[in-house]
Design an enzyme around this catalytic site. Structure first.
Site, PDB file in Angstrom:
ATOM      1  CB  THR A 190      10.574  76.125  33.223  1.00 31.95           C
ATOM      2  OG1 THR A 190      11.153  75.121  32.385  1.00 31.95           O
ATOM      3  CG2 THR A 190      11.822  77.203  32.250  1.00 31.95           C
ATOM      4  N   GLY A 220      11.501  73.668  23.186  1.00 35.86           N
ATOM      5  CA  GLY A 220      10.672  74.156  23.955  1.00 35.86           C
ATOM      6  C   GLY A 220      10.415  75.732  24.302  1.00 35.86           C
ATOM      7  CG  ASP A 221       7.929  77.948  26.554  1.00 32.86           C
ATOM      8  OD1 ASP A 221       8.966  76.914  27.169  1.00 32.86           O
ATOM      9  OD2 ASP A 221       6.912  78.386  27.647  1.00 32.86           O
TER      10      ASP A 221
END
Ligand code: ASP
Length: 335
Positions: A190, A220-221
């Site tokens: 990321t 995801g986060d």
């Protein structure tokens, strides 16, 4: 400007723009665009590794300190710059998060062109993964048997002990070696970038292709405000890379900013949220020493200009650009 290790150029670009008077959010988004469009970074944007069906699905979010507004997109397909779409969600809608088809339609409404984000290299790695998942299905790896045999045994993808390599950069090696590298260590990756201007205004952005070979629809986060990133113009900013699920369960970026509000130094705040994650981790995610076997990193800046990068385990670097120039600094690790 602070970013994950793959963000040297991003912080440099953001710094140039912000010191030239541009808004901090515009600077950090333009910075991460450089990584989104780089096919060699196989963890972000164009060239990112796809989901288990071979489709690249991207997540991104951004937050603007001065107005405390946020925007995000999740599971968006075919759009090269998801962070730009997240910024449009922030400024041009009354919402915070758009997902999937709706996010794509919104991007198209703003003139974004659809393009296939799966590069040939990423497709070949995905295909080799698929062919090595099982020896009782119908997908066969090429003859003669590649050297990957025994590496892509399926186990490596499910074994959390392998879930800690961060980022995947394509050095142009032989495709079998690249696939082998991917199968040996399931890559996450990321880019996060946080910035602060000379008046103390903060903003941040996170963008990713998420977990390689994920279940389609997995978010995801990165696009979740409070997890993948968070900023408060009075306190500072925090963002994350690494195992998104662990971050989602602990809302770490929000927690870290709140810990800085209560007076903690950035490194202390980052290590404290990592400790919480470690204490909450499911036993199947721990190594023989009882420590989380996965990777998770946080990048923090505080209003007074102090900054830190922290990681759950091992060594690593994060990127910085400030008046002293652009450089990598060492992450502080919990284990
Ligand atoms: N946090 C990202 C996700 O879980 C992946 C990563 O940063 O490695 O999607």
């Amino acid at each position: 400007m602070i970013a994950s290790g793959n963000g040297l150029e991003a912080t440099k670009k953001a710094y140039e723009m912000i010191t030239a008077g541009e808004d901090v959010l515009d600077g950090v988004v333009a910075g991460v665009n450089l990584v989104e469009e780089d096919p060699k970074d196989m963890s972000v944007g164009y060239g990112g590794l796809p989901n288990e069906r071979g489709v690249v699905q991207l997540d991104s979010a951004c937050m603007h300190g001065p107005t405390h507004q946020a925007g995000a997109v999740a599971c968006i397909e075919n759009i090269k710059y998801p962070s730009q779409v997240a910024k449009l969600v922030l400024w041009r809608t009354d919402h915070v998060l758009l997902v999937g088809r709706g996010a794509l339609e919104f991007a198209r409404a703003h003139g974004f062109e659809e393009e296939d984000l799966l590069t040939d290299r990423a497709r070949q790695v995905w295909l080799r993964w698929k062919e090595n998942l099982s020896d009782t299905d119908d997908w066969l790896a090429p003859e003669p048997e590649p050297q990957t045999q025994g590496v892509g045994d399926g186990q490596s993808w499910m074994n959390p002990g392998r879930y800690y390599d961060h980022g995947l950069y394509d050095h142009g090696e032989d495709i079998e070696l690249l696939a082998q590298r991917v199968m040996r260590h399931r890559p996450t990756g990321t880019i996060h970038c946080s910035g602060m201007d000379s008046s103390g205004n903060v903003s941040c952005v996170t963008t990713t292709s998420g977990l390689a070979m994920k279940i389609p629809g997995r978010v995801g986060d990165s696009p979740i405000i409070g997890a993948g990133l968070y900023c408060d113009n009075e306190i500072g900013s925090c963002g994350s890379t690494g195992r998104g699920e662990a971050n989602l369960q602990n809302q770490c970026s929000f927690a870290a900013v709140e810990l800085m509000r209560s007076g903690m130094e950035p490194a202390e705040a980052g290590l404290e949220v990592l400790r919480r994650v470690a204490n909450h981790s499911h036993p199947r995610l721990l190594n023989d020493e009882g420590e989380p076997a996965f990777g998770l990193q946080f990048y923090l800046i505080r209003k007074d200009g102090k900054h830190a990068g922290v990681t759950m385990r091992g060594k690593g670097k994060f990127a910085i650009t400030d008046k002293d120039g652009t450089r990598h600094e060492e992450l502080v690790s919990l284990f």
